[in-house]
Motif scaffolding. Structure first.
Motif, PDB file in Angstrom:
ATOM      1  N   VAL A  62       0.833  -1.205   0.000  1.00 22.06           N
ATOM      2  CA  VAL A  62       0.000   0.000   0.000  1.00 22.06           C
ATOM      3  C   VAL A  62       0.870   1.258   0.000  1.00 22.06           C
ATOM      4  O   VAL A  62       0.636   2.186  -0.781  1.00 22.06           O
ATOM      5  N   ALA A  63       1.869   1.302   0.862  1.00 21.62           N
ATOM      6  CA  ALA A  63       2.748   2.480   0.904  1.00 21.62           C
ATOM      7  C   ALA A  63       3.448   2.689  -0.431  1.00 21.62           C
ATOM      8  O   ALA A  63       3.537   3.823  -0.916  1.00 21.62           O
ATOM      9  N   SER A  64       3.922   1.608  -1.043  1.00 21.41           N
ATOM     10  CA  SER A  64       4.590   1.723  -2.345  1.00 21.41           C
ATOM     11  C   SER A  64       3.651   2.279  -3.395  1.00 21.41           C
ATOM     12  O   SER A  64       4.045   3.141  -4.205  1.00 21.41           O
ATOM     13  N   GLU A  65       2.423   1.804  -3.408  1.00 21.37           N
ATOM     14  CA  GLU A  65       1.446   2.288  -4.386  1.00 21.37           C
ATOM     15  C   GLU A  65       1.153   3.774  -4.178  1.00 21.37           C
ATOM     16  O   GLU A  65       1.151   4.544  -5.131  1.00 21.37           O
ATOM     17  N   LEU A  66       0.934   4.175  -2.947  1.00 21.62           N
ATOM     18  CA  LEU A  66       0.600   5.575  -2.682  1.00 21.62           C
ATOM     19  C   LEU A  66       1.767   6.512  -2.978  1.00 21.62           C
ATOM     20  O   LEU A  66       1.578   7.582  -3.563  1.00 21.62           O
ATOM     21  N   ARG A 105      -7.685   8.253  -8.599  1.00 16.01           N
ATOM     22  CA  ARG A 105      -8.857   7.720  -9.298  1.00 16.01           C
ATOM     23  C   ARG A 105      -8.568   6.287  -9.723  1.00 16.01           C
ATOM     24  O   ARG A 105      -7.602   6.048 -10.449  1.00 16.01           O
ATOM     25  N   PRO A 106      -9.428   5.360  -9.285  1.00 10.19           N
ATOM     26  CA  PRO A 106      -9.238   3.972  -9.716  1.00 10.19           C
ATOM     27  C   PRO A 106      -9.345   3.862 -11.244  1.00 10.19           C
ATOM     28  O   PRO A 106     -10.113   4.578 -11.877  1.00 10.19           O
ATOM     29  N   LEU A 111      -8.475  -6.816 -10.995  1.00 11.71           N
ATOM     30  CA  LEU A 111      -7.206  -7.210 -10.383  1.00 11.71           C
ATOM     31  C   LEU A 111      -6.618  -8.452 -11.027  1.00 11.71           C
ATOM     32  O   LEU A 111      -5.402  -8.636 -11.030  1.00 11.71           O
ATOM     33  N   ASP A 112      -7.464  -9.307 -11.587  1.00 11.38           N
ATOM     34  CA  ASP A 112      -6.972 -10.552 -12.190  1.00 11.38           C
ATOM     35  C   ASP A 112      -6.900 -10.494 -13.718  1.00 11.38           C
ATOM     36  O   ASP A 112      -6.755 -11.518 -14.368  1.00 11.38           O
ATOM     37  N   ASP A 113      -6.951  -9.298 -14.310  1.00 10.48           N
ATOM     38  CA  ASP A 113      -6.880  -9.149 -15.761  1.00 10.48           C
ATOM     39  C   ASP A 113      -5.447  -9.382 -16.237  1.00 10.48           C
ATOM     40  O   ASP A 113      -4.566  -8.553 -15.989  1.00 10.48           O
ATOM     41  N   PRO A 114      -5.175 -10.498 -16.935  1.00 12.97           N
ATOM     42  CA  PRO A 114      -3.806 -10.792 -17.349  1.00 12.97           C
ATOM     43  C   PRO A 114      -3.291  -9.857 -18.443  1.00 12.97           C
ATOM     44  O   PRO A 114      -2.090  -9.779 -18.680  1.00 12.97           O
ATOM     45  N   GLU A 115      -4.182  -9.120 -19.104  1.00 16.02           N
ATOM     46  CA  GLU A 115      -3.779  -8.212 -20.174  1.00 16.02           C
ATOM     47  C   GLU A 115      -3.422  -6.813 -19.665  1.00 16.02           C
ATOM     48  O   GLU A 115      -2.763  -6.053 -20.367  1.00 16.02           O
ATOM     49  N   ALA A 116      -3.858  -6.478 -18.468  1.00 17.70           N
ATOM     50  CA  ALA A 116      -3.630  -5.126 -17.936  1.00 17.70           C
ATOM     51  C   ALA A 116      -2.155  -4.940 -17.585  1.00 17.70           C
ATOM     52  O   ALA A 116      -1.545  -5.794 -16.955  1.00 17.70           O
ATOM     53  N   ASP A 126      -7.873  -0.650  -2.136  1.00 18.84           N
ATOM     54  CA  ASP A 126      -9.260  -0.901  -1.704  1.00 18.84           C
ATOM     55  C   ASP A 126      -9.384  -2.239  -0.989  1.00 18.84           C
ATOM     56  O   ASP A 126     -10.078  -2.358   0.018  1.00 18.84           O
ATOM     57  N   LEU A 127      -8.719  -3.235  -1.513  1.00 16.69           N
ATOM     58  CA  LEU A 127      -8.790  -4.581  -0.953  1.00 16.69           C
ATOM     59  C   LEU A 127      -8.086  -4.676   0.405  1.00 16.69           C
ATOM     60  O   LEU A 127      -8.615  -5.263   1.351  1.00 16.69           O
ATOM     61  N   LEU A 128      -6.904  -4.081   0.511  1.00 21.68           N
ATOM     62  CA  LEU A 128      -6.088  -4.216   1.714  1.00 21.68           C
ATOM     63  C   LEU A 128      -6.402  -3.186   2.799  1.00 21.68           C
ATOM     64  O   LEU A 128      -6.160  -3.437   3.980  1.00 21.68           O
ATOM     65  N   ALA A 129      -6.924  -2.033   2.395  1.00 22.51           N
ATOM     66  CA  ALA A 129      -7.228  -0.957   3.350  1.00 22.51           C
ATOM     67  C   ALA A 129      -8.626  -0.411   3.056  1.00 22.51           C
ATOM     68  O   ALA A 129      -8.781   0.737   2.632  1.00 22.51           O
ATOM     69  N   PRO A 130      -9.650  -1.248   3.262  1.00 23.78           N
ATOM     70  CA  PRO A 130     -11.011  -0.794   2.945  1.00 23.78           C
ATOM     71  C   PRO A 130     -11.358   0.479   3.705  1.00 23.78           C
ATOM     72  O   PRO A 130     -11.003   0.636   4.871  1.00 23.78           O
ATOM     73  N   GLY A 131     -11.992   1.405   3.013  1.00 25.51           N
ATOM     74  CA  GLY A 131     -12.373   2.656   3.651  1.00 25.51           C
ATOM     75  C   GLY A 131     -11.301   3.728   3.624  1.00 25.51           C
ATOM     76  O   GLY A 131     -11.440   4.748   4.293  1.00 25.51           O
ATOM     77  N   TRP A 132     -10.228   3.538   2.838  1.00 26.48           N
ATOM     78  CA  TRP A 132      -9.205   4.577   2.754  1.00 26.48           C
ATOM     79  C   TRP A 132      -9.866   5.870   2.288  1.00 26.48           C
ATOM     80  O   TRP A 132     -10.915   5.855   1.658  1.00 26.48           O
ATOM     81  N   ARG A 133      -9.235   6.968   2.629  1.00 24.34           N
ATOM     82  CA  ARG A 133      -9.855   8.244   2.279  1.00 24.34           C
ATOM     83  C   ARG A 133      -8.798   9.297   1.952  1.00 24.34           C
ATOM     84  O   ARG A 133      -7.635   9.142   2.301  1.00 24.34           O
ATOM     85  N   VAL A 134      -9.269  10.369   1.334  1.00 26.97           N
ATOM     86  CA  VAL A 134      -8.428  11.522   1.017  1.00 26.97           C
ATOM     87  C   VAL A 134      -8.862  12.667   1.915  1.00 26.97           C
ATOM     88  O   VAL A 134     -10.055  12.971   2.011  1.00 26.97           O
TER      89      VAL A 134
END
Length: 156
Positions: A62-66, A105-106, A111-116, A126-134
């Motif tokens: 999560v930290a890496s993504e943010l 913005r999502p 998440l399982d799309d092999p082409e993305a 969203d999955l790991l930290a439900p309810g995250w906010r800005v």
């Protein structure tokens, strides 16, 4: 690597480090190199705080993504404040950057799309930290996430 007494904040070669209960607040100019340093510091700090291995990995993801999103939106070297703090029910991750008007913005990619090739990051948040906010701040915005401890895991 940073060496810091638990009671005292200190300038470091790549920024400023301030201890928090069960964690830290780090002021840096974000870059890929500094992201590796943040991940190492977070892993060590959370291990010392007693966070379980699965939670530590989730926090690093999560930290890496943010932080990566800050660099993508604002550019290499953007000033950020990263707070990582283990509590009784989980770990708080807060990342502050100066761009109040540029909100995450999502990408609406499965998440399982092999082409993305990209666009999964906020879905993982969203999955790991439900309810995250800005949260708007006088100096920009802060993304606030709470990651509960993994099943059976806890902070001791």
């Amino acid at each position: 690597m940073f060496v810091l007494s638990p009671q005292q904040a200190a300038p470091v070669s790549d920024g400023y480090l301030r201890p928090l209960p069960g964690g830290f607040s780090l002021y840096i100019n974000a870059s890929a190199e500094r992201l590796r340093m943040v991940r190492a510091l977070a892993a060590r700090t959370l291990r010392e705080a007693g966070a379980d291995a699965e939670t530590r990995e989730n926090v690093l993801l999560v930290a890496s993504e943010l932080i990566g999103n800050c660099v993508r939106v604002c550019g290499d070297g953007v000033p950020v404040v990263i707070d990582i703090e283990a509590g009784l029910a989980g770990v708080w991750v807060r990342v502050h950057d100066p761009e109040a008007d540029r909100l995450p913005r999502p990408a609406h990619v499965a998440l399982d799309d092999p082409e993305a090739e990209s666009g999964r990051g906020l879905g993982l948040v969203d999955l790991l930290a439900p309810g995250w906010r800005v949260v708007a701040t006088p100096l920009g915005k802060q993304i606030v996430c709470h990651l509960p401890y993994a099943r059976g895991g806890r902070c001791v």
